[in-house]
Design a protein around this motif. Structure first.
Motif, PDB file in Angstrom:
ATOM      1  N   LYS A  33      -9.861   4.051 -12.510  1.00  0.00           N
ATOM      2  CA  LYS A  33     -10.420   2.733 -12.227  1.00  0.00           C
ATOM      3  C   LYS A  33     -11.944   2.755 -12.291  1.00  0.00           C
ATOM      4  O   LYS A  33     -12.574   1.726 -12.511  1.00  0.00           O
ATOM      5  N   GLN A  34     -12.526   3.940 -12.092  1.00  0.00           N
ATOM      6  CA  GLN A  34     -13.982   4.089 -12.176  1.00  0.00           C
ATOM      7  C   GLN A  34     -14.437   4.468 -13.580  1.00  0.00           C
ATOM      8  O   GLN A  34     -15.613   4.704 -13.813  1.00  0.00           O
ATOM      9  N   GLY A  35     -13.474   4.542 -14.509  1.00  0.00           N
ATOM     10  CA  GLY A  35     -13.812   4.921 -15.878  1.00  0.00           C
ATOM     11  C   GLY A  35     -13.862   6.406 -16.108  1.00  0.00           C
ATOM     12  O   GLY A  35     -14.373   6.858 -17.127  1.00  0.00           O
ATOM     13  N   VAL A  36     -13.315   7.201 -15.180  1.00  0.00           N
ATOM     14  CA  VAL A  36     -13.282   8.662 -15.304  1.00  0.00           C
ATOM     15  C   VAL A  36     -11.842   9.068 -15.585  1.00  0.00           C
ATOM     16  O   VAL A  36     -10.955   8.876 -14.746  1.00  0.00           O
ATOM     17  N   PHE A  37     -11.590   9.640 -16.752  1.00  0.00           N
ATOM     18  CA  PHE A  37     -10.223   9.928 -17.181  1.00  0.00           C
ATOM     19  C   PHE A  37      -9.964  11.428 -17.138  1.00  0.00           C
ATOM     20  O   PHE A  37     -10.587  12.188 -17.889  1.00  0.00           O
ATOM     21  N   VAL A  38      -9.059  11.834 -16.273  1.00  0.00           N
ATOM     22  CA  VAL A  38      -8.747  13.243 -16.070  1.00  0.00           C
ATOM     23  C   VAL A  38      -7.311  13.501 -16.524  1.00  0.00           C
ATOM     24  O   VAL A  38      -6.399  12.748 -16.180  1.00  0.00           O
ATOM     25  N   GLU A  39      -7.117  14.559 -17.290  1.00  0.00           N
ATOM     26  CA  GLU A  39      -5.773  14.916 -17.742  1.00  0.00           C
ATOM     27  C   GLU A  39      -4.886  15.163 -16.525  1.00  0.00           C
ATOM     28  O   GLU A  39      -5.252  15.897 -15.605  1.00  0.00           O
ATOM     29  N   SER A  40      -3.688  14.562 -16.528  1.00  0.00           N
ATOM     30  CA  SER A  40      -2.806  14.614 -15.350  1.00  0.00           C
ATOM     31  C   SER A  40      -1.409  15.036 -15.769  1.00  0.00           C
ATOM     32  O   SER A  40      -0.857  14.511 -16.742  1.00  0.00           O
ATOM     33  N   HIS A  41      -0.832  15.964 -15.005  1.00  0.00           N
ATOM     34  CA  HIS A  41       0.523  16.445 -15.256  1.00  0.00           C
ATOM     35  C   HIS A  41       1.321  16.318 -13.958  1.00  0.00           C
ATOM     36  O   HIS A  41       0.999  16.969 -12.950  1.00  0.00           O
ATOM     37  N   LEU A  42       2.371  15.505 -13.992  1.00  0.00           N
ATOM     38  CA  LEU A  42       3.119  15.147 -12.789  1.00  0.00           C
ATOM     39  C   LEU A  42       4.575  15.575 -12.944  1.00  0.00           C
ATOM     40  O   LEU A  42       5.292  15.060 -13.810  1.00  0.00           O
ATOM     41  N   PHE A  43       5.011  16.516 -12.112  1.00  0.00           N
ATOM     42  CA  PHE A  43       6.353  17.066 -12.189  1.00  0.00           C
ATOM     43  C   PHE A  43       7.224  16.461 -11.081  1.00  0.00           C
ATOM     44  O   PHE A  43       6.870  16.533  -9.905  1.00  0.00           O
ATOM     45  N   ASN A  44       8.350  15.858 -11.468  1.00  0.00           N
ATOM     46  CA  ASN A  44       9.273  15.223 -10.516  1.00  0.00           C
ATOM     47  C   ASN A  44       8.544  14.271  -9.566  1.00  0.00           C
ATOM     48  O   ASN A  44       8.685  14.367  -8.340  1.00  0.00           O
ATOM     49  N   PRO A  45       7.754  13.342 -10.076  1.00  0.00           N
ATOM     50  CA  PRO A  45       7.027  12.419  -9.191  1.00  0.00           C
ATOM     51  C   PRO A  45       7.987  11.491  -8.466  1.00  0.00           C
ATOM     52  O   PRO A  45       9.001  11.062  -9.031  1.00  0.00           O
ATOM     53  N   PRO A  46       7.736  11.168  -7.199  1.00  0.00           N
ATOM     54  CA  PRO A  46       8.648  10.293  -6.438  1.00  0.00           C
ATOM     55  C   PRO A  46       8.682   8.894  -7.039  1.00  0.00           C
ATOM     56  O   PRO A  46       7.653   8.346  -7.433  1.00  0.00           O
ATOM     57  N   SER A  47       9.882   8.318  -7.105  1.00  0.00           N
ATOM     58  CA  SER A  47      10.019   7.004  -7.727  1.00  0.00           C
ATOM     59  C   SER A  47      10.776   6.006  -6.866  1.00  0.00           C
ATOM     60  O   SER A  47      10.905   4.852  -7.250  1.00  0.00           O
ATOM     61  N   ILE A  48      11.280   6.438  -5.722  1.00  0.00           N
ATOM     62  CA  ILE A  48      12.095   5.559  -4.891  1.00  0.00           C
ATOM     63  C   ILE A  48      11.326   5.173  -3.643  1.00  0.00           C
ATOM     64  O   ILE A  48      10.753   6.020  -2.963  1.00  0.00           O
ATOM     65  N   SER A  49      11.281   3.873  -3.341  1.00  0.00           N
ATOM     66  CA  SER A  49      10.627   3.402  -2.121  1.00  0.00           C
ATOM     67  C   SER A  49      11.254   2.088  -1.687  1.00  0.00           C
ATOM     68  O   SER A  49      11.846   1.366  -2.489  1.00  0.00           O
ATOM     69  N   LEU A  50      11.111   1.796  -0.404  1.00  0.00           N
ATOM     70  CA  LEU A  50      11.608   0.520   0.108  1.00  0.00           C
ATOM     71  C   LEU A  50      10.818  -0.631  -0.486  1.00  0.00           C
ATOM     72  O   LEU A  50      11.368  -1.693  -0.781  1.00  0.00           O
ATOM     73  N   ALA A  51       9.515  -0.414  -0.670  1.00  0.00           N
ATOM     74  CA  ALA A  51       8.683  -1.466  -1.242  1.00  0.00           C
ATOM     75  C   ALA A  51       9.163  -1.822  -2.645  1.00  0.00           C
ATOM     76  O   ALA A  51       9.230  -2.991  -3.019  1.00  0.00           O
ATOM     77  N   MET A  52       9.526  -0.793  -3.428  1.00  0.00           N
ATOM     78  CA  MET A  52      10.016  -1.032  -4.776  1.00  0.00           C
ATOM     79  C   MET A  52      11.342  -1.773  -4.745  1.00  0.00           C
ATOM     80  O   MET A  52      11.587  -2.686  -5.541  1.00  0.00           O
ATOM     81  N   SER A  53      12.213  -1.409  -3.798  1.00  0.00           N
ATOM     82  CA  SER A  53      13.498  -2.091  -3.683  1.00  0.00           C
ATOM     83  C   SER A  53      13.317  -3.562  -3.354  1.00  0.00           C
ATOM     84  O   SER A  53      14.006  -4.427  -3.893  1.00  0.00           O
TER      85      SER A  53
END
Length: 370
Positions: free
Chosen positions: A200-220
């Motif tokens: 969001k600040q215009g700084v782009f860092v390479e990111s590797h995300l293994f098994n990131p959480p995807s379930i939440s009450l907010a999403m439901s």
């Protein structure tokens, strides 16, 4: 039953020793990497970064079991790749280690006649572990798990602030192109939100995300709202009216909010998902576009054939690997020899939702200018 010789047991080592549970048939850095770097191979990069995350888990286990740097398990997971530990990230609530900054070890590399980092190798990596179900860490780890479950956000955690400050420090030191952030499970959730905060600040860092959480009450709750909205639109479609079109236009582009910010679209995180892992499998739910897949071998042979410009992340889905939940959510699968990955080229509903703010300009405030 005959006892096994003590020398044989000693040779096997601890179950978490690098030579016991680490990757097999993996080429280690050498002077030839100056010309042709192994880090240019996406599979090699994924494997090494996963090893660094494993090292963070072991740093905390070493701390709990009072192992020193000399006999600790963690250093064995970064030293073979010519990296070193420069900082640990500590949760002030319980004193546990939840992350680490691992940097290129120039002196260790020079000892093997490697005069510079191989092409594609990051100078520094911020690695974040996930939940560790041990007596000294389980309370605070689960507290952050529940935080994400309830709010689909980790910004309220002390770990978010510490990780963001740590990432900013290495970016200032080496530049964003030479820095990488990675995490597993809960750590992947933090890595995604910290990387997003910098983007969001215009700084782009390479990111590797293994098994990131995807379930939440907010999403439901959002899903329920989306379904209710869909039903309402179907009802309104039964009546001739121009209100719906006007309403849709206002929703999609309020005060220019729907305009795509081209510069911010440079940040493309890498997500690694196993569909048998119900914690992260929702990332593979498409947003309603045509789904396409490419094998990892295609990615290596044809590096220019990447995801279309409107795809906000590279989603790697396990096509052949563990099927039982505990193994499917584990980190070890990502350096396994017999695994097969596919690059899913489609818009993911959850990815679009989480990264939406990066692709839209902020809404202009109403009122008179100052």
């Amino acid at each position: 039953m005959a006892k096994r010789p003590a020398t044989e047991i000693a040779e096997e080592g601890h179950p978490y020793d690098f030579h016991v549970s680490g990757p097999r048939n993996l080429s280690l850095p050498n002077w030839r990497d100056i010309i042709s770097s192994s880090w240019k191979d996406n599979n090699y990069k994924r494997t090494v970064i996963a090893c660094f995350i494993q090292a963070v888990y072991l740093l905390e286990l070493d701390r709990q079991e009072k192992r020193t740097e000399e006999n600790g398990l963690a250093p064995k997971w970064w030293k073979p790749f010519k990296y070193k530990l420069v900082q640990t990230l500590v949760d002030e609530r319980d004193g546990s280690i939840f992350g680490a900054i691992i940097e290129w070890d120039r002196f260790a590399a020079l000892a093997d006649f490697i005069v510079m980092p191989p092409s594609g190798a990051p100078r520094a990596i911020l690695a974040l572990r996930g939940t560790l179900l041990k007596s000294t860490t389980i309370r605070r780890d689960l507290e952050d798990d529940l935080r994400f479950l309830a709010w689909e956000s980790l910004k309220g955690s002390v770990r978010f602030k510490v990780a963001l400050e740590a990432l900013n420090s290495v970016v200032d030191r080496y530049g964003s192109c030479n820095v990488c952030i990675a995490g597993h499970s809960l750590g992947a959730g933090f890595a995604l939100q910290v990387g997003k905060a910098l983007a969001k600040q215009g700084v782009f860092v390479e990111s590797h995300l293994f098994n990131p959480p995807s379930i939440s009450l907010a999403m439901s709750l959002r899903n329920i709202g989306e379904k209710a909205g869909f039903v309402w639109k179907r009802i309104k479609a039964m009546f001739p009216s121009r209100i719906e079109a006007q309403s849709n236009c206002a929703e999609e582009n309020p005060a220019g909010e729907g305009k795509v910010c081209v510069e911010i679209k440079k940040w493309v995180p890498h997500l690694y998902v196993n569909n048998s892992d119900y914690i992260c499998c929702y990332y593979t739910d498409p947003v309603g576009t045509t789904e396409n897949h490419a094998s990892t071998s295609d990615i290596v042979e044809k590096p220019k054939m990447e995801t279309p410009g409107n795809v906000s992340a590279k989603l790697f889905v396990m096509s052949k690997g563990p099927q039982k939940f505990l193994e499917a959510h584990g980190l070890q699968q990502w350096w396994s020899d017999d695994m097969e990955l596919q690059l899913a080229i489609h818009n993911s509903k959850l990815i679009n939702r989480q990264l939406k703010s990066l692709y839209t300009l902020p809404q202009q405030p109403h009122g008179k200018p100052n």
